[in-house]
Each structure stands twice: as C-alpha cells, then as structure tokens.
Design an enzyme around this catalytic site. Structure first.
Site, PDB file in Angstrom:
ATOM      1  N   HIS A 138       0.871  -1.180   0.000  1.00  0.00           N
ATOM      2  CA  HIS A 138       0.000   0.000   0.000  1.00  0.00           C
ATOM      3  C   HIS A 138       0.907   1.228   0.000  1.00  0.00           C
ATOM      4  O   HIS A 138       1.666   1.444   0.933  1.00  0.00           O
ATOM      5  CB  HIS A 138      -0.889   0.015   1.243  1.00  0.00           C
ATOM      6  CG  HIS A 138      -1.913  -1.082   1.245  1.00  0.00           C
ATOM      7  ND1 HIS A 138      -2.771  -1.301   2.294  1.00  0.00           N
ATOM      8  CD2 HIS A 138      -2.213  -2.009   0.307  1.00  0.00           C
ATOM      9  CE1 HIS A 138      -3.558  -2.335   2.003  1.00  0.00           C
ATOM     10  NE2 HIS A 138      -3.238  -2.773   0.814  1.00  0.00           N
ATOM     11  N   ALA A 192       4.058  -1.642  -6.227  1.00  0.00           N
ATOM     12  CA  ALA A 192       4.715  -0.916  -5.130  1.00  0.00           C
ATOM     13  C   ALA A 192       5.832  -1.747  -4.512  1.00  0.00           C
ATOM     14  O   ALA A 192       6.834  -1.208  -4.052  1.00  0.00           O
ATOM     15  CB  ALA A 192       3.685  -0.549  -4.061  1.00  0.00           C
ATOM     16  N   SER A 223     -10.863  10.237  -5.933  1.00  0.00           N
ATOM     17  CA  SER A 223      -9.473  10.667  -5.825  1.00  0.00           C
ATOM     18  C   SER A 223      -9.006  11.213  -7.172  1.00  0.00           C
ATOM     19  O   SER A 223      -9.249  10.614  -8.217  1.00  0.00           O
ATOM     20  CB  SER A 223      -8.603   9.479  -5.411  1.00  0.00           C
ATOM     21  OG  SER A 223      -7.242   9.846  -5.432  1.00  0.00           O
ATOM     22  N   LYS A 282      -7.949   7.404  -9.008  1.00  0.00           N
ATOM     23  CA  LYS A 282      -7.214   7.648 -10.254  1.00  0.00           C
ATOM     24  C   LYS A 282      -8.089   8.145 -11.403  1.00  0.00           C
ATOM     25  O   LYS A 282      -7.834   7.853 -12.572  1.00  0.00           O
ATOM     26  CB  LYS A 282      -6.454   6.377 -10.663  1.00  0.00           C
ATOM     27  CG  LYS A 282      -5.351   6.018  -9.671  1.00  0.00           C
ATOM     28  CD  LYS A 282      -4.300   5.123 -10.284  1.00  0.00           C
ATOM     29  CE  LYS A 282      -3.053   5.080  -9.425  1.00  0.00           C
ATOM     30  NZ  LYS A 282      -1.968   4.303 -10.020  1.00  0.00           N
ATOM     31  N   GLN A 300      -4.825  -6.985  -1.457  1.00  0.00           N
ATOM     32  CA  GLN A 300      -5.234  -7.475  -2.782  1.00  0.00           C
ATOM     33  C   GLN A 300      -6.623  -6.957  -3.156  1.00  0.00           C
ATOM     34  O   GLN A 300      -7.000  -5.880  -2.755  1.00  0.00           O
ATOM     35  CB  GLN A 300      -5.165  -9.011  -2.845  1.00  0.00           C
ATOM     36  CG  GLN A 300      -3.760  -9.570  -2.849  1.00  0.00           C
ATOM     37  CD  GLN A 300      -3.296  -9.990  -1.472  1.00  0.00           C
ATOM     38  OE1 GLN A 300      -4.064 -10.270  -0.590  1.00  0.00           O
ATOM     39  NE2 GLN A 300      -1.994 -10.043  -1.302  1.00  0.00           N
ATOM     40  N   ARG A 350       1.913  -3.342 -14.474  1.00  0.00           N
ATOM     41  CA  ARG A 350       0.533  -3.818 -14.355  1.00  0.00           C
ATOM     42  C   ARG A 350      -0.120  -3.834 -15.734  1.00  0.00           C
ATOM     43  O   ARG A 350       0.107  -2.946 -16.549  1.00  0.00           O
ATOM     44  CB  ARG A 350      -0.259  -2.931 -13.402  1.00  0.00           C
ATOM     45  CG  ARG A 350       0.249  -3.009 -11.966  1.00  0.00           C
ATOM     46  CD  ARG A 350      -0.581  -2.182 -10.993  1.00  0.00           C
ATOM     47  NE  ARG A 350       0.076  -2.159  -9.683  1.00  0.00           N
ATOM     48  CZ  ARG A 350       0.219  -1.095  -8.919  1.00  0.00           C
ATOM     49  NH1 ARG A 350      -0.254   0.064  -9.326  1.00  0.00           N
ATOM     50  NH2 ARG A 350       0.820  -1.165  -7.751  1.00  0.00           N
TER      51      ARG A 350
END
Length: 424
Positions: A44, A301, A413, A333, A226, A307
């Site tokens: 995280h 991270a 966000s 995002k 996850q 990804r």
C-alpha cells in the site's frame, strides 16, 4: 448490549486500487485500524508531506497518532520483511511499538516457504500463477493442512518447532527435485533476527481485543489486501491469492461476528489493472493501454512489475459489489483518464455461444467485453478542490457508474496526495 460496528475497506478489482491512501484519509474517523488477511506481497503506497511510504504488512493507520493498529489472525507475516518495514517507519519518527499489536494466531512465513513457492511455480511451467515468490501460498497451504507455525509459537520452544517445520519442508523440496538454495543461510539468519525483533511488540489474542474494543464503542476500520477478484473462492481461480479478500474475510481474519459489520467501502479505479497471470477481459494491448499505464504509474509498489491495464469492467464490479455487500464506492485515479477523447466502460460480456450476459460467469477466459462509450472530460482534474469543479462529462460518467452498480460513489481521488481526495 449495544456495541460498536466495524467498517470494512477492500479492493473491488484485481488489487492495487489504492487502498492505502484511502485508509490514511479515512483513519481520522477511527480509533483502530486492523488488517485482516494477506501477506507482504501487496504494497500500500501512501504519499503525504513530500514523503512516500510503502506498507506491506503494517496497517495503514500507523501514521495517525494515538490509533491502535492490529495485524489480525488472517494475516501471514514474514519476520524479516516485517522488521525491515517497521524499522523504516520507526526512522521516519512513528513509534510503532506503542501503536502496533500482532495476533498470536497469525501464521509465520518461513524462509523455506519462499523456496517452496518458487518450486511449485517452476513445476507448473506455462500454467504458473505468477506469484510474487514471497511464500504466501505455501504458508496458507500449511495453515489449512494444520501444519502452520504461528506468532504465538515464538513464546515457547520455538527453535524445536521451527526445526521440525523446516525439516518437513526440506523433504517436500527433495521430492520436487529442487536444488536451488542460493542465499538461504543469509535469509534464514535475517529471518531469525526478525523473530527477535518481533518479540519487542505486543502479541495479542486479536479476536478478544477487537471485541473488547467494540464493547467500548470504539470505531474500527478493517483493512484488506489485494482485491476481490483475487479471492480464493470468488476470484478468477486459479489465478488468485490464497486467502479470502472479500468482506467475509474480515470476520474470519479478525474474529468478528457478521452482525458487527457496518459500512463496507469498496475501492475501484476509474479503469482496471491486473498483475500476474490470469484472465482480464478488458485488457488493452494497444497504445491506449500503455498510455494508461504510464499516466497512472502502474507498476507494483513492492515488485515493480508492470501492471496490465484496461477499461473499467462493470460486469466484474457489479459482482464484487454483490459478494461484498458494498455500501459505498470510492473511485481512485480518475485524473489518469483526463486526456482521453473517449472513455469506455464494459457493460456486458459476449459469451462463446454468442449470447450476452451482465452476470459474472464461472469462466472469463473466452468472454468478449461489450463497451459503452463516453466523451472524455478533457480537463486537468488534479487541481479540483471540490465536486463543484468537476466537468460535466465526468459527472455524467460518475452518474452512469452509480446507476449501473446501484451504489453511491462517496469519495473520488484526483491525484496521489492525501489532499487530492474529494468527499462527495
């Protein structure tokens, strides 16, 4: 007797939805943050005050002064990695030993578990799952087969218990014909240092502690790792993790009755990503997918792995909302899609027989996404301070998502910083 409730925060896609940042934003409302499953394969990432932190096993509430943070029984813990993570945080001035409690019933990831992880993946050849090699699967396998080594075992006759488990693993590796033990002695030495370091922390019966806190009407946030589609029961099996990542995992991973669950916050991205092997219906192999990856900094991270990126999958998300009982959505995002002329959302699957479905099927390897297109909003949303500043095209996109998923979006966000979080 009236007691408090726990709220649960979890990812609704294939992980990497941005849970750490949201926990950090939400924690001022809570007295306790508890992690209920998973291991140190998931990171995280939190950014604030110009610093970046990656948490692997430690709950994201650790940055808020005076909060109790609990690593629950459903977590698997690697002492060496835990020590590295904790010491880094201590260097940044956070007094972990005062704030962090560890369940005696959490299972330990042994150095031999990591070797078994590699050996099992190698044996699968082209069918490998794409694990991070952190030993998490073999640790959960030992747990379920009643062969696990737990945090509470550190407190008595630990060396003999450890030796017996190690010997059993070595026999398994010999049966697999595995011979690569490079670096094992150094790893084992560091692991044992991690065991000694862990003894400086408070070991608890976390299920008793959590329920005591609830009786005191403390507000508890349960944090998963996850995402829903990596759940061992409901995810894209066998390309999943080895624990229950859904809301029910908070009950078994912390010892909470289902009637104690209050709000369930489901986190999603405005698009979709996946790491490792396995089916991903909306994956983009073109320039658009690459652009999303670059704009969204979509690299692991912990692992740094690229990804896989694609458009948002609403069939999959509606399934996740259902199995988790999500009460409020959080979209991350959104700003990554700021520059696109057209935004797409998968609203149904075409099955191999040509029929269409909005229900998530048993297998998704051969489904084709059916998309609805939206005009892009073409505005830099990272500067937005409130929802009043959202462009109309973005408002329309959000309204469509809420309508399709039959669930309110409560937080959006628009950037990585703690400040770039808009509560609707």
């Amino acid at each position: 007797m009236n007691t408090g409730k726990v709220d649960v925060l979890l990812g609704l896609q294939w992980g990497d939805e941005g849970k750490g940042k949201v926990v950090d934003v939400l924690t001022p409302r809570y007295d306790v943050v508890a992690r209920f499953q998973g291991g140190p394969n998931a990171g995280h990432t939190l950014e604030f005050e110009g610093q970046k932190y990656v948490l692997r096993s430690i709950p994201s509430g650790i940055f808020q002064g005076g909060k109790v943070n609990i690593i629950g029984n459903g977590v698997v813990l690697a002492p060496d990695l835990f020590m590295g993570e904790a010491k880094d945080l201590e260097k940044s001035g956070h007094p972990l030993k005062e704030r962090l409690h560890i369940s005696k019933k959490a299972h330990l990831i042994m150095p031999t578990h990591r070797i078994l992880d590699r050996a099992y993946e190698a044996a699968k050849g082209k069918d490998k799952v794409g694990t991070t090699g952190k030993g998490i699967g073999p640790t959960y396998t030992d747990k379920v087969s009643r062969n696990g080594l737990r945090v509470g075992d550190i407190l008595s006759d630990f060396e003999n218990k450890y030796a017996a488990h190690k010997e059993r693993h070595m026999k398994m590796l010999a049966a697999l014909g595995w011979t690569d033990f490079e670096g094992f002695e150094e790893t084992e030495k560091l692991w044992m240092e991690g065991i000694d370091y862990m003894k400086e922390f408070k070991f608890v019966d976390s299920e008793i502690e959590v329920n005591h806190l609830l009786r005191e009407n403390k507000h508890i946030l349960c944090e998963g790792a996850q995402g829903t589609m990596l759940d061992v029961d409901f995810g894209s099996y066998p390309f999943v993790t080895s624990s229950n990542t859904i809301c029910a995992g908070a009950c078994t991973g912390l010892g909470i009755g289902p009637n104690k669950v209050g709000n369930v916050y489901g986190i999603m991205k405005a698009y979709c990503t996946r790491v490792g092997s396995g089916p991903f219906p909306t994956e983009l192999f073109d320039e658009t997918g690459k652009t999303i990856r670059d704009l969204g900094h979509e690299y692991g991270a912990v692992t740094g792995r690229e990804r896989r990126c694609g458009w948002i999958d609403l069939v999959q998300l509606r399934y996740s909302v259902m199995v988790n009982g999500v009460t409020e959505l959080i979209m991350m995002k959104s700003d990554v899609l700021d520059s696109f002329d057209t935004i797409k959302a998968c609203v149904a699957y075409e099955l191999p027989d040509g029929s269409e479905t909005k229900d998530f099927p048993y297998e998704i390897d051969n489904v084709k996404p059916i998309y609805k297109e939206f005009p892009g909003w073409k505005k830099d949303m990272t500067k937005c301070k409130s929802q009043d500043e959202f462009p109309q095209a973005f408002r329309d996109y959000v309204a469509f998502l809420e309508n399709y998923l039959e669930t309110r979006i409560g937080i959006i966000s628009v950037g990585p910083d703690r400040e770039q979080t808009i509560v609707l």
